[in-house]
Design an enzyme around this catalytic site. Structure first.
Site, PDB file in Angstrom:
ATOM      1  CB  SER A   1      -0.962  -0.042   1.193  1.00 28.26           C
ATOM      2  OG  SER A   1      -1.957   0.932   1.080  1.00 28.26           O
TER       3      SER A   1
ATOM      4  CG  ASP B   1      -6.600  -2.179  -4.223  1.00 27.21           C
ATOM      5  OD1 ASP B   1      -7.311  -1.720  -3.318  1.00 27.21           O
ATOM      6  OD2 ASP B   1      -5.363  -2.120  -4.201  1.00 27.21           O
TER       7      ASP B   1
ATOM      8  CG  HIS C   1      -5.526  -2.368  -0.199  1.00 32.42           C
ATOM      9  ND1 HIS C   1      -4.859  -1.757  -1.240  1.00 32.42           N
ATOM     10  CD2 HIS C   1      -4.921  -1.921   0.929  1.00 32.42           C
ATOM     11  CE1 HIS C   1      -3.906  -0.982  -0.754  1.00 32.42           C
ATOM     12  NE2 HIS C   1      -3.912  -1.070   0.553  1.00 32.42           N
TER      13      HIS C   1
END
Length: 804
Positions: free
Chosen positions: A669, A742, A776
């Protein structure tokens, strides 16, 4: 500029000509054995400390589960066939343990192929309601604690799409359940639908600066499907399975019974829907009913929220943060902004808190004003309560002791501190169950009790403080000083003088204990979970501290390879894993919150697996980005990033363990964003791994991470921080990984796809791995095993066996 535009145009069409048709792979046995280790159960303990619920689940989903039908609407991800969140974590087995007897009972009647979720204890904690998801829907099941028997309560026609699906009536003989309405219409299949016109959005000149959300509604078909999936009828279901409609179908969001069970606060979603924000900012109505479903009063109607003022501390005007006062039968609490919801307005008090009594048709009485934005209240009694506020821009939080019965009595500020300053954290107040079954301050006379994490310069020493709320004098009644282990304080029963703690070490899996403080008896062990990661139990682990070139103190957790002989000083390859964090002062940024006595747990995204493959690992390396006074942290993001990395490598190199020419950097991330920047603007690393990142900040023009300024206010910051804008500088092998589904704000899959195309077009060594169905974070075992294989291959080729 023309050349740049031409390059970007070509990149948009430049698909890789070296695609690999590769099935899911598995990593080497050293890593595979750790991945396949069984997962210990989740633990829930009853308030009386007599029973324990053990919940078992598989550590990973399968790619088949992730491939079930999914609709992404207004911030929700829904399985339209089963009517529950498509990413829900399920438990497949349940056990009950008697703490007094020490015996564990296998629960009878568990459904076959159980997929259990949404566990909800009855008010007297004699029963547990839960959902079970079948192939075609969701049903309610109930577990009787005394008999350790489960039974099905409803058919598989429950609607769990909007969560908050089960709420108990006060007597514990019935639950309020969201169920599918009989008049639900068939969903529109977007692939088959014939458009009836264009999709049009408009604005009347108001500023509507919103983050870059995903899974938004995109057209009228999405609006229709969202409405059908969100609609539910509310039914009262008794323990014998009898159903009675309580409220007709609507878009019910949250449901909350008053402490005495006489009233129910129901929040429902209204139209118009939005294509800019998620459903939490759609118009809503908050209504109070009595326990029989009769209307008492509509207390709040909120319009669509698309145009808040700029800033993280912006909020809407009017009533917000509605909740029940936990120490009263049925008193409603809410806050409202005194600054118009705009953090740019300078006022003495940001928020005011009010209390309203039945029938909830007046503004109520003011009970408190807060200097910062109001957070919540922990209730004690008629004359004593604790309130909290916060202000992101200054990282300030205040704790107030106030008299809710007398707003003329000035509140006492018990704590006024930087919430990132962990060394000054006074801890959290202990709570207890009230006569209504709600949680309130645990008091002994005028004394409250604070449980603190106990981070200090010398290490971590969790504590319990007794605080006299009349004099504010504190007395420390317990300090954890267990050598070689980490103790976490979970709860303190004031009447029993009993602490619930969790104790672990690098070799010992976390287990639960009761401790008597005054009697100082030996702790009573409640669980006995074994270490499933035997190959890591003798790995050397320590927290190292070191300084950045500007003198800032940093830290990281260092692991040496399995079987490594420290006296040999053999130079090994290293993996540095980190995540940048923003601070407003150097003091907070330099504090160490790592504990070398934590259990070594190799979760799916961890770099720790590679200690079994001959790598040194520096995990959770401190990467503070500081902006003091009027300076914003991101004004010097790149230079601070490189300084953090250099300091970490220098520190481990000075210990004699590593070959500094064979160091990899990895992150997920915002950590992936960090990796791309480090490889573009330094020569410190042999290779990088960047997972689920964002690389072009102009695609998130109204802020990102902790950046409040929009692109037009700080274009140089957005440009300087974007690795995509500096793709020509990438000379280091980079592995890019992303989930195709995501859902995180700003990290669209196209961020990795377009960055890869740019790097490929400029001749960089880069590999892009896109995982089907993954969000994610990655969930399917097939994806995780392949991820570990990809990372292992990349590290082996470009780090361990790096060619000059």
């Amino acid at each position: 500029m023309k050349n740049l535009l031409l390059f970007l145009f070509l990149c948009s069409f430049a698909l890789s000509t070296a695609q690999e048709n590769l099935n899911y792979q598995k990593p080497s046995n050293e890593i595979l054995d750790l991945v396949d280790a069984p997962l210990a159960p989740s633990v829930q303990i009853t308030d009386d400390g007599k029973n324990m619920l053990l919940l078992y689940r598989n550590q990973y989903k399968s790619i088949a589960e992730l491939s079930e039908q999914e609709l992404r609407l207004a911030g929700l991800r829904i399985n339209p066939k089963t009517n529950i969140g498509s990413r829900t974590n399920y438990y497949n087995n349940v056990e009950l343990k008697s703490i007094d007897k020490g015996s564990t009972t296998t629960v009878k009647g568990i459904p076959s192929n159980a997929r259990l979720a949404n566990f909800s204890w009855s008010p007297d904690q004699t029963k547990i309601a839960m959902t079970n998801t079948t192939e075609n829907g969701v049903a309610i099941w109930v577990l009787d604690v005394a008999t350790a028997t489960m039974k099905q309560l409803t058919a598989a026609n429950v609607n769990a799409n909007m969560r908050d699906v089960i709420n108990w009536f006060k007597d514990g003989d019935a639950i309020l359940v969201k169920m599918l309405p009989e008049d639900r219409k068939p969903l529109i299949n977007a692939a088959d639908a014939v458009p009836t016109g264009p999709t049009i959005s408009s604005n009347d000149g108001k500023k509507a600066q919103n983050r870059t959300y995903q899974d938004l509604l995109k057209n009228p078909n999405d609006e229709f499907n969202f409405e059908q999936l969100a609609r539910a009828s509310l039914f009262k279901v008794t323990m014998d399975g009898t159903k009675t409609e309580w409220l007709p179908a609507d878009l019910y969001s949250s449901i909350s019974f008053s402490p005495n069970g006489e009233y129910v606060m129901v929040v429902s979603i209204n139209k118009p829907f939005s294509y800019l924000v998620t459903y939490s900012r759609f118009p809503s109505k908050t209504t109070i009913y009595n326990k029989d479903g009769k209307l008492v009063n509509t207390v709040l109607e909120v319009p669509l929220i698309e145009d808040l003022p700029q800033g993280f501390m912006a909020t809407r005007t009017g009533m917000r943060n509605l909740s029940w006062r936990s120490d009263k039968p049925a008193s409603l609490i809410y806050a409202k902004a005194l600054d118009g919801g705009d953090p740019a307005n300078e006022v003495d008090y940001r928020d005011e808190v009010f209390q309203v009594e039945a029938p909830f048709n007046t503004e109520g009485k003011s009970i408190l004003k807060t200097i910062n934005r109001f957070r919540y209240i922990l209730w004690g009694n008629d004359n004593m309560a604790i309130a909290y506020d916060y202000w992101w821009n200054t990282r300030n939080t205040k704790t107030y002791l106030f008299n809710p019965s007398n707003n003329n009595q000035e509140a006492i500020i018990l704590a006024d501190r930087n919430y990132q300053d962990v060394y000054s954290d006074p801890g959290s107040f202990a709570t207890k169950k009230s006569e209504y079954g709600t949680y309130t301050l645990a008091l002994s006379g005028q004394n409250g009790f604070l449980l603190g994490d106990g981070y200090t310069k010398e290490g971590q020493f969790p504590f319990v403080d007794k605080i006299n709320l009349e004099t504010q004098k504190k007395t420390r009644i317990y300090t954890s000083k267990i050598t070689g282990k980490k103790e976490r304080l979970l709860d303190y029963n004031v009447e029993k003088d009993e602490l619930l703690v969790r104790i672990e070490s690098p070799q010992e899996y976390p287990n639960y204990y009761f401790k008597k403080l005054q009697k100082r008896k030996k702790a009573t062990q409640l669980t006995d979970f074994e270490n499933p990661y035997k190959s890591l139990q003798n790995v050397h682990k320590e927290v190292i501290t070191y300084k950045r070139e500007d003198g800032l103190q940093l830290s990281g957790t260092l692991y040496l390879p399995v079987g490594y002989d420290k006296t040999s000083k053999e130079k090994m390859p290293m993996i540095l894993w980190a995540y940048p964090r923003e601070f407003k002062d150097k003091n907070s940024a330099s504090q160490n919150t790592q504990n070398p006595n934590e259990f070594t747990y190799p979760y799916w995204g961890s770099p720790i697996y590679w200690v079994t493959k001959g790598y040194v690992v520096l995990d959770d390396a401190a990467f503070p980005i500081i902006g003091e006074a009027d300076e914003q942290p991101n004004d010097t993001f790149r230079s601070q990033l490189v300084a953090n990395a250099k300091a970490a490598i220098d520190a481990v190199d000075a210990l004699g363990y590593i070959d500094r020419d064979r160091v990899a950097v990895g992150g997920h991330s915002y950590g992936a964003f960090m990796v791309a920047n480090l490889l573009s603007h330094s020569n410190l690393f042999a290779a990088g791994i960047a997972r689920s990142g964002a690389y072009n900040r102009t695609l998130t023009p109204f802020g990102f991470q902790s950046e409040e300024r929009n692109y037009w206010e700080a274009p140089e910051v957005y440009y300087t921080m974007s690795p995509f804008m500096h793709a020509e500088k990438m000379k280091t092998p980079l592995l890019l990984v992303h989930g195709k589904a995501d859902n995180n704000s700003g990290t669209y899959p196209m961020q990795s796809e377009r960055y890869f195309n740019a790097l490929k077009g400029l001749g960089a060594t880069v590999r892009l791995v896109m995982f089907p169905k993954e969000s994610h974070g990655y969930r399917a075992k097939e994806s995780i095993l392949h991820l570990l294989w990809e990372q292992d291959q990349w590290l082996d080729k470009y780090v361990k066996n790096k060619k000059d």
